[in-house]
Design an enzyme around this catalytic site. Structure first.
Site, PDB file in Angstrom:
ATOM      1  N   ARG A 163       0.849  -1.187   0.000  1.00 38.44           N
ATOM      2  CA  ARG A 163       0.000   0.000   0.000  1.00 38.44           C
ATOM      3  C   ARG A 163       0.890   1.245   0.000  1.00 38.44           C
ATOM      4  NH1 ARG A 163      -3.447  -2.858  -1.530  1.00 38.44           N
ATOM      5  NH2 ARG A 163      -5.465  -3.330  -0.579  1.00 38.44           N
TER       6      ARG A 163
ATOM      7  N   HIS B  68      -0.883   0.034  -9.873  1.00 36.76           N
ATOM      8  CA  HIS B  68      -1.532  -0.897  -8.934  1.00 36.76           C
ATOM      9  C   HIS B  68      -2.035  -2.149  -9.683  1.00 36.76           C
ATOM     10  CE1 HIS B  68      -3.723  -1.171  -4.834  1.00 36.76           C
ATOM     11  NE2 HIS B  68      -3.532  -2.388  -5.334  1.00 36.76           N
TER      12      HIS B  68
HETATM   13  P1  NAP Z   1      -1.344 -11.830   4.815  1.00 41.66           P
HETATM   14  O1  NAP Z   1      -1.433 -13.231   4.354  1.00 41.66           O
HETATM   15  O2  NAP Z   1      -2.282 -11.351   5.869  1.00 41.66           O
HETATM   16  O3  NAP Z   1       0.159 -11.605   5.322  1.00 41.66           O
HETATM   17  C1  NAP Z   1       0.557 -10.496   6.049  1.00 41.66           C
HETATM   18  C2  NAP Z   1       1.974 -10.694   6.534  1.00 41.66           C
HETATM   19  O4  NAP Z   1       2.439  -9.476   7.117  1.00 41.66           O
HETATM   20  C3  NAP Z   1       2.098 -11.767   7.628  1.00 41.66           C
HETATM   21  O5  NAP Z   1       3.279 -12.497   7.469  1.00 41.66           O
HETATM   22  C4  NAP Z   1       2.162 -10.926   8.905  1.00 41.66           C
HETATM   23  O6  NAP Z   1       2.856 -11.527   9.982  1.00 41.66           O
HETATM   24  C5  NAP Z   1       2.935  -9.734   8.417  1.00 41.66           C
HETATM   25  N1  NAP Z   1       2.732  -8.577   9.292  1.00 41.66           N
HETATM   26  C6  NAP Z   1       1.569  -7.938   9.580  1.00 41.66           C
HETATM   27  N2  NAP Z   1       1.791  -6.930  10.443  1.00 41.66           N
HETATM   28  C7  NAP Z   1       3.113  -6.943  10.719  1.00 41.66           C
HETATM   29  C8  NAP Z   1       3.954  -6.168  11.553  1.00 41.66           C
HETATM   30  N3  NAP Z   1       3.479  -5.158  12.289  1.00 41.66           N
HETATM   31  N4  NAP Z   1       5.251  -6.479  11.603  1.00 41.66           N
HETATM   32  C9  NAP Z   1       5.760  -7.506  10.872  1.00 41.66           C
HETATM   33  N5  NAP Z   1       5.018  -8.282  10.050  1.00 41.66           N
HETATM   34  C10 NAP Z   1       3.714  -8.006   9.987  1.00 41.66           C
HETATM   35  O7  NAP Z   1      -1.489 -10.806   3.587  1.00 41.66           O
HETATM   36  P2  NAP Z   1      -1.264 -11.097   2.030  1.00 41.66           P
HETATM   37  O8  NAP Z   1      -2.409 -11.817   1.436  1.00 41.66           O
HETATM   38  O9  NAP Z   1       0.093 -11.696   1.867  1.00 41.66           O
HETATM   39  O10 NAP Z   1      -1.295  -9.602   1.456  1.00 41.66           O
HETATM   40  C11 NAP Z   1      -0.406  -8.609   1.918  1.00 41.66           C
HETATM   41  C12 NAP Z   1      -0.832  -7.237   1.407  1.00 41.66           C
HETATM   42  O11 NAP Z   1      -0.544  -7.122   0.011  1.00 41.66           O
HETATM   43  C13 NAP Z   1      -2.332  -6.942   1.470  1.00 41.66           C
HETATM   44  O12 NAP Z   1      -2.724  -6.524   2.762  1.00 41.66           O
HETATM   45  C14 NAP Z   1      -2.502  -5.850   0.445  1.00 41.66           C
HETATM   46  O13 NAP Z   1      -2.388  -4.569   1.031  1.00 41.66           O
HETATM   47  C15 NAP Z   1      -1.325  -6.055  -0.512  1.00 41.66           C
HETATM   48  N6  NAP Z   1      -1.772  -6.422  -1.868  1.00 41.66           N
HETATM   49  C16 NAP Z   1      -1.416  -5.633  -2.915  1.00 41.66           C
HETATM   50  C17 NAP Z   1      -1.804  -5.985  -4.201  1.00 41.66           C
HETATM   51  C18 NAP Z   1      -1.394  -5.168  -5.395  1.00 41.66           C
HETATM   52  O14 NAP Z   1      -1.878  -5.396  -6.492  1.00 41.66           O
HETATM   53  N7  NAP Z   1      -0.482  -4.234  -5.246  1.00 41.66           N
HETATM   54  C19 NAP Z   1      -2.559  -7.150  -4.413  1.00 41.66           C
HETATM   55  C20 NAP Z   1      -2.904  -7.926  -3.318  1.00 41.66           C
HETATM   56  C21 NAP Z   1      -2.501  -7.558  -2.046  1.00 41.66           C
HETATM   57  P3  NAP Z   1       2.326 -12.911  10.648  1.00 41.66           P
HETATM   58  O15 NAP Z   1       2.699 -13.967   9.630  1.00 41.66           O
HETATM   59  O16 NAP Z   1       3.098 -13.029  11.894  1.00 41.66           O
HETATM   60  O17 NAP Z   1       0.856 -12.749  10.826  1.00 41.66           O
HETATM   61  C1  GLV Z   2      -5.160  -5.237  -4.003  1.00 44.86           C
HETATM   62  O1  GLV Z   2      -4.463  -4.306  -3.780  1.00 44.86           O
HETATM   63  C2  GLV Z   2      -5.673  -6.114  -3.014  1.00 44.86           C
HETATM   64  O2  GLV Z   2      -5.596  -5.789  -1.826  1.00 44.86           O
HETATM   65  O3  GLV Z   2      -6.189  -7.178  -3.396  1.00 44.86           O
END
Ligand code: NAP
Ligand code: GLV
Length: 309
Positions: A221, A269
């Site tokens: 983000r 994005h």
């Molecule tokens: P997820 O499965 O919830 O993974 C989040 C990770 O971040 C986990 O490993 C978590 O730790 C870690 N984390 C959270 N808070 C933290 C902190 N304060 N300090 C250290 N580590 C922390 O999420 P995801 O599905 O991988 O997605 C991640 C993010 O990608 C989404 O929230 C979204 O904003 C972004 N995204 C972007 C796009 C795009 O097109 N640009 C697309 C999809 C998603 P734990 O393992 O210990 O819980």
């Molecule tokens: C895209 O940014 C998502 O959060 O899926």
């Protein structure tokens, strides 16, 4: 059973058709103000009025992985928030990040510039060992990205809130591990959820800890990054550049320095898009499980409101 669809900036018809095909005996409708309340909602950036009219919702299915925008709204107290759990995003994210890392490491921009000038010029191969990549966030997307980078033999570090183990990845966790993680990293990839604990996490102080010649890839983000601090560190020479897919304001305003900075690559994005068919199948499977009496806590992707992701 009724499913309400309320997604801003999304063509509704194909989603409605897919959900209706999955639940032919049930009501699946696009929300209009004042509509009959539903049991489940499929949402992206819904207006507050929609949520206020649905006090009985059992679950809100967000058609993205990040729930930061949704959690800023006043949510129906009984509704669980369920985010997309991969649904075809992790492979896209792995492609995007590996491409950005390899493009930087192999100096493809410099080769392209030479070729445009008609120059057949070799560069001395850089050492992979000098380009350790650090992935912040080892969740569904971050872990996949870290594993993919390890396949190319980059030294890969990962950082998460709780301790994790990922084969081929040196893992750090929590505040205690953050300093060591950063100082062991040259190319920093952000795949954290946006929460009060991670907002502005890439700032002058933290980015200064990266190894000299550091490089930033932000695919999470825009509010994770302090834009002015990144530019100052690139212009001072401490950082070599950045690839940015997400921004504080989207679309990125026309006058923003990122657009034309020679060391910043901008994409709109698009690193991991929501794939409609995969997402409908995942959401429909979860609604069917809930209807069959399965406990919501057993489903993947249920957001913990206290953690904010
Ligand atoms: P997820 O499965 O919830 O993974 C989040 C990770 O971040 C986990 O490993 C978590 O730790 C870690 N984390 C959270 N808070 C933290 C902190 N304060 N300090 C250290 N580590 C922390 O999420 P995801 O599905 O991988 O997605 C991640 C993010 O990608 C989404 O929230 C979204 O904003 C972004 N995204 C972007 C796009 C795009 O097109 N640009 C697309 C999809 C998603 P734990 O393992 O210990 O819980
Ligand atoms: C895209 O940014 C998502 O959060 O899926």
């Amino acid at each position: 059973m009724k499913i309400s669809f309320c997604c801003t900036d999304t063509k509704a018809e194909p989603w409605l058709a897919g959900l209706r095909a999955a639940f032919p005996a049930d009501a699946v409708e696009q929300w209009v103000p004042g509509a009959e309340p539903a049991d489940y909602a499929v949402v992206w950036a819904p207006p507050q009025q929609f949520l206020d009219e649905q006090p009985q919702l059992k679950a809100l299915f967000n058609i993205g992985a990040g729930v930061d925008a949704l959690l800023k709204l006043r949510l129906p107290p009984s509704a669980a928030v369920v985010r997309l759990d991969d649904a075809g995003m992790s492979v896209q994210m792995a492609e995007y990040v590996c491409h950005a890392v390899i493009r930087h490491f192999r100096e493809f921009d410099a080769y392209e510039a030479d070729v445009k000038l008609g120059k057949w010029s070799y560069r001395r191969p850089q050492l992979r060992a000098d380009f350790p990549v650090g992935v912040m966030g080892l969740g569904v997307l971050g872990e996949r990205v870290a594993r993919a980078l390890a396949q190319f033999d980059f030294p890969v570090r990962g950082w998460s809130r709780s301790p994790r183990e990922v084969p081929g990845v040196q893992c750090f966790s929590g505040d205690a591990g953050f300093h060591d993680f950063l100082s062991a990293t040259r190319i920093l990839v952000c795949l954290l959820p946006l929460t009060p604990g991670t907002e502005n996490i890439m700032n002058r102080q933290t980015l200064s800890r990266l190894r000299p010649g550091g490089y930033v890839i932000n695919v999470a983000r825009g509010a994770h990054l302090v834009d002015e601090d990144l530019i100052a560190l690139i212009d001072s020479g401490h950082l070599a550049g950045a690839t940015l897919d997400v921004f504080r304001t989207e679309p990125l305003p026309a006058e923003h320095v990122f657009w034309k900075h020679p060391k910043v690559t901008v994409t709109p994005h698009t690193s991991a898009r929501t794939l409609r068919e995969e997402s409908i199948a995942q959401i429909a499977g979860k609604i069917a499980a809930l209807q069959a009496g399965q406990d919501i806590s057993s489903l993947a992707g249920v957001v913990d409101p206290k953690k904010g992701y």
